[in-house]
Design an enzyme around this catalytic site. Sequence first.
Site, PDB file in Angstrom:
ATOM      1  N   TYR A  93       0.852  -1.193   0.000  1.00  0.00           N
ATOM      2  CA  TYR A  93       0.000   0.000   0.000  1.00  0.00           C
ATOM      3  C   TYR A  93       0.885   1.240   0.000  1.00  0.00           C
ATOM      4  O   TYR A  93       1.955   1.244   0.630  1.00  0.00           O
ATOM      5  CB  TYR A  93      -0.903  -0.015   1.236  1.00  0.00           C
ATOM      6  CG  TYR A  93      -2.078   0.924   1.160  1.00  0.00           C
ATOM      7  CD1 TYR A  93      -3.161   0.646   0.331  1.00  0.00           C
ATOM      8  CD2 TYR A  93      -2.127   2.087   1.929  1.00  0.00           C
ATOM      9  CE1 TYR A  93      -4.261   1.503   0.269  1.00  0.00           C
ATOM     10  CE2 TYR A  93      -3.222   2.939   1.881  1.00  0.00           C
ATOM     11  CZ  TYR A  93      -4.280   2.649   1.047  1.00  0.00           C
ATOM     12  OH  TYR A  93      -5.369   3.496   0.986  1.00  0.00           O
ATOM     13  N   ASN A 177     -14.505   5.472   5.149  1.00  0.00           N
ATOM     14  CA  ASN A 177     -15.540   5.149   4.158  1.00  0.00           C
ATOM     15  C   ASN A 177     -16.572   6.259   3.949  1.00  0.00           C
ATOM     16  O   ASN A 177     -16.812   6.654   2.803  1.00  0.00           O
ATOM     17  CB  ASN A 177     -16.223   3.834   4.538  1.00  0.00           C
ATOM     18  CG  ASN A 177     -15.268   2.659   4.481  1.00  0.00           C
ATOM     19  OD1 ASN A 177     -14.440   2.579   3.599  1.00  0.00           O
ATOM     20  ND2 ASN A 177     -15.369   1.749   5.432  1.00  0.00           N
ATOM     21  N   ASN A 203     -22.248  -3.029  -2.436  1.00  0.00           N
ATOM     22  CA  ASN A 203     -22.451  -3.597  -1.109  1.00  0.00           C
ATOM     23  C   ASN A 203     -21.245  -3.402  -0.202  1.00  0.00           C
ATOM     24  O   ASN A 203     -21.250  -3.841   0.950  1.00  0.00           O
ATOM     25  CB  ASN A 203     -22.773  -5.091  -1.218  1.00  0.00           C
ATOM     26  CG  ASN A 203     -21.704  -5.864  -1.952  1.00  0.00           C
ATOM     27  OD1 ASN A 203     -21.152  -5.387  -2.939  1.00  0.00           O
ATOM     28  ND2 ASN A 203     -21.405  -7.069  -1.491  1.00  0.00           N
ATOM     29  N   VAL A 206     -18.040   1.596   1.498  1.00  0.00           N
ATOM     30  CA  VAL A 206     -18.149   2.872   0.788  1.00  0.00           C
ATOM     31  C   VAL A 206     -19.431   2.905  -0.026  1.00  0.00           C
ATOM     32  O   VAL A 206     -20.160   3.905  -0.044  1.00  0.00           O
ATOM     33  CB  VAL A 206     -16.929   3.115  -0.113  1.00  0.00           C
ATOM     34  CG1 VAL A 206     -17.148   4.345  -0.996  1.00  0.00           C
ATOM     35  CG2 VAL A 206     -15.675   3.304   0.717  1.00  0.00           C
ATOM     36  N   TYR A 299     -11.727   4.553  -6.977  1.00  0.00           N
ATOM     37  CA  TYR A 299     -11.128   4.576  -5.640  1.00  0.00           C
ATOM     38  C   TYR A 299     -10.669   3.193  -5.193  1.00  0.00           C
ATOM     39  O   TYR A 299     -10.272   3.005  -4.030  1.00  0.00           O
ATOM     40  CB  TYR A 299     -12.107   5.162  -4.623  1.00  0.00           C
ATOM     41  CG  TYR A 299     -13.366   4.356  -4.393  1.00  0.00           C
ATOM     42  CD1 TYR A 299     -13.481   3.533  -3.276  1.00  0.00           C
ATOM     43  CD2 TYR A 299     -14.441   4.423  -5.276  1.00  0.00           C
ATOM     44  CE1 TYR A 299     -14.634   2.787  -3.056  1.00  0.00           C
ATOM     45  CE2 TYR A 299     -15.597   3.689  -5.061  1.00  0.00           C
ATOM     46  CZ  TYR A 299     -15.683   2.876  -3.946  1.00  0.00           C
ATOM     47  OH  TYR A 299     -16.827   2.133  -3.728  1.00  0.00           O
ATOM     48  N   GLY A 300     -10.708   2.215  -6.098  1.00  0.00           N
ATOM     49  CA  GLY A 300     -10.267   0.871  -5.769  1.00  0.00           C
ATOM     50  C   GLY A 300     -10.209   0.016  -7.014  1.00  0.00           C
ATOM     51  O   GLY A 300     -10.624   0.433  -8.108  1.00  0.00           O
ATOM     52  N   MET A 302     -10.831  -3.881  -6.859  1.00  0.00           N
ATOM     53  CA  MET A 302     -10.995  -5.154  -6.168  1.00  0.00           C
ATOM     54  C   MET A 302     -10.789  -6.351  -7.084  1.00  0.00           C
ATOM     55  O   MET A 302     -10.415  -7.435  -6.628  1.00  0.00           O
ATOM     56  CB  MET A 302     -12.372  -5.222  -5.504  1.00  0.00           C
ATOM     57  CG  MET A 302     -12.543  -4.262  -4.356  1.00  0.00           C
ATOM     58  SD  MET A 302     -14.036  -4.577  -3.390  1.00  0.00           S
ATOM     59  CE  MET A 302     -15.314  -4.307  -4.618  1.00  0.00           C
ATOM     60  N   TRP A 325      -8.428   9.309  -3.448  1.00  0.00           N
ATOM     61  CA  TRP A 325      -7.823   8.665  -2.279  1.00  0.00           C
ATOM     62  C   TRP A 325      -8.056   9.582  -1.087  1.00  0.00           C
ATOM     63  O   TRP A 325      -7.595  10.714  -1.071  1.00  0.00           O
ATOM     64  CB  TRP A 325      -6.338   8.454  -2.532  1.00  0.00           C
ATOM     65  CG  TRP A 325      -5.638   7.635  -1.500  1.00  0.00           C
ATOM     66  CD1 TRP A 325      -6.171   6.691  -0.677  1.00  0.00           C
ATOM     67  CD2 TRP A 325      -4.240   7.672  -1.205  1.00  0.00           C
ATOM     68  NE1 TRP A 325      -5.203   6.128   0.117  1.00  0.00           N
ATOM     69  CE2 TRP A 325      -4.000   6.717  -0.189  1.00  0.00           C
ATOM     70  CE3 TRP A 325      -3.161   8.412  -1.700  1.00  0.00           C
ATOM     71  CZ2 TRP A 325      -2.733   6.492   0.344  1.00  0.00           C
ATOM     72  CZ3 TRP A 325      -1.898   8.179  -1.164  1.00  0.00           C
ATOM     73  CH2 TRP A 325      -1.690   7.227  -0.160  1.00  0.00           C
ATOM     74  N   LYS A 391     -19.027  -8.921   7.915  1.00  0.00           N
ATOM     75  CA  LYS A 391     -19.270  -7.635   8.546  1.00  0.00           C
ATOM     76  C   LYS A 391     -17.919  -6.975   8.807  1.00  0.00           C
ATOM     77  O   LYS A 391     -16.879  -7.616   8.769  1.00  0.00           O
ATOM     78  CB  LYS A 391     -20.016  -7.813   9.872  1.00  0.00           C
ATOM     79  CG  LYS A 391     -21.342  -8.538   9.764  1.00  0.00           C
ATOM     80  CD  LYS A 391     -21.947  -8.788  11.141  1.00  0.00           C
ATOM     81  CE  LYS A 391     -23.248  -9.563  11.041  1.00  0.00           C
ATOM     82  NZ  LYS A 391     -23.827  -9.861  12.376  1.00  0.00           N
TER      83      LYS A 391
END
Length: 401
Positions: A93, A177, A203, A206, A299-300, A302, A325, A391
């Site tokens: 990161y 978030n 889901n 964010v 912003y990502g 995944m 960011w 969660k």
Amino acid sequence: MLCNRSRKSLLPISGSRASLPLLRTPGNSLLRYSSVRHQSNRAVIYTENGDPTQVLRTLTYNPLPPPQSGTVNIKYLLAPINPADINVIQGVYPAKPTLTSLVEGQPNVFVGGNEGLGQITHVGPDVSGMSVGDWVVMTKPQAGTWSSARNVGAGDVLKLPRVDGLEEVHAATMTVNPPTAYNMLNDYVALQNGDWVVQNGANSAVGQAVIQIAASRGLKTLNLVRKRPDIGVLTEKLKALGATEVLSYDDLADRSLTQKIMKEWTAGKGFKLGLNCVSGPDTTAMARLLGQDAYLVSYGAMSKQPLSLPTSLFIFKNLTSAGFWQSRWYKMHPREDKESLMKTLVDLVAQRKLQAPEHEIVTIAAGDSDEVAGQKVRDIFGKISQGQYDKKVLLKFETTQ
């Protein structure tokens, strides 16, 4: 070196303690942890990047001394584990933590955690506007929030307004978030009541914040998610938060449906704003729904796939593609902007327009040895990597008095 068995400390190797677990520091020296403890503070630490299930440990350390000028002492009430935190530990990161001294005379360590809720316990000289008992959140990245108590600069935290309905979980998850969602909805396109926003990863934490904040402004959202057996349940959940429509990525392959979306839902104008945290082919399909002069904000990623966009969208629709960011936003904006942002989000919570994320609190018991507590932490990350938590997980540290 002799060690006092009545005190918990980070100990160097000695022949008489050969049975204790070892931890290698960045300087390649070895540390040994005592199994005896009665001091009050603990932190989740690591000394080298790698798999969290392998490199994370817990360390007990002394109560904090009185704060120096311009600083405050805080105790952490809750601290979430975010996906980026795992990437930081892995070393992949962009934001890097700094080495921290927790035990005097011993090698420095990295303390995990970027986000969390702290409560001020002591206020140092030359600090104004903060009092014992105030709730604060971090604006300095990689603040080491997976700990029970830290000394921090007063300029590195923001005081949260205390309002009815603001619970610890709300506050502990307030700086990553929800601000990401709020700023992406505000900083790129002048959206008006009734305008449409499309997003993938709807889901996610964010994504759910986007749905709620957009609904509070009268905006409509098309929310894209991965197809799954329980998609009906997920659809109802997102609509209960304020989502206008929910579709799967597979649905975008139906050209008659996409034509209906463009013609009927957006009156032929397309979407003014698209929010991307997935990338890959699914985002390429989503981008085709964007209208004239729209923005695609990423912003990502995944999917771990590149973002690929048709050149025609840039030539004929004047598409703008940008990246967001939240850490950069904090770095570039003055304290007044940060305070205003927190107040806005807290007000949404007070108005019941922004819910706390679904969550599970995992307590690290005060009575556990560092060895036991460390294994518990590693087990948590093992479950996260295997998808056993659906969660947000928050850490809570019990402390001895």
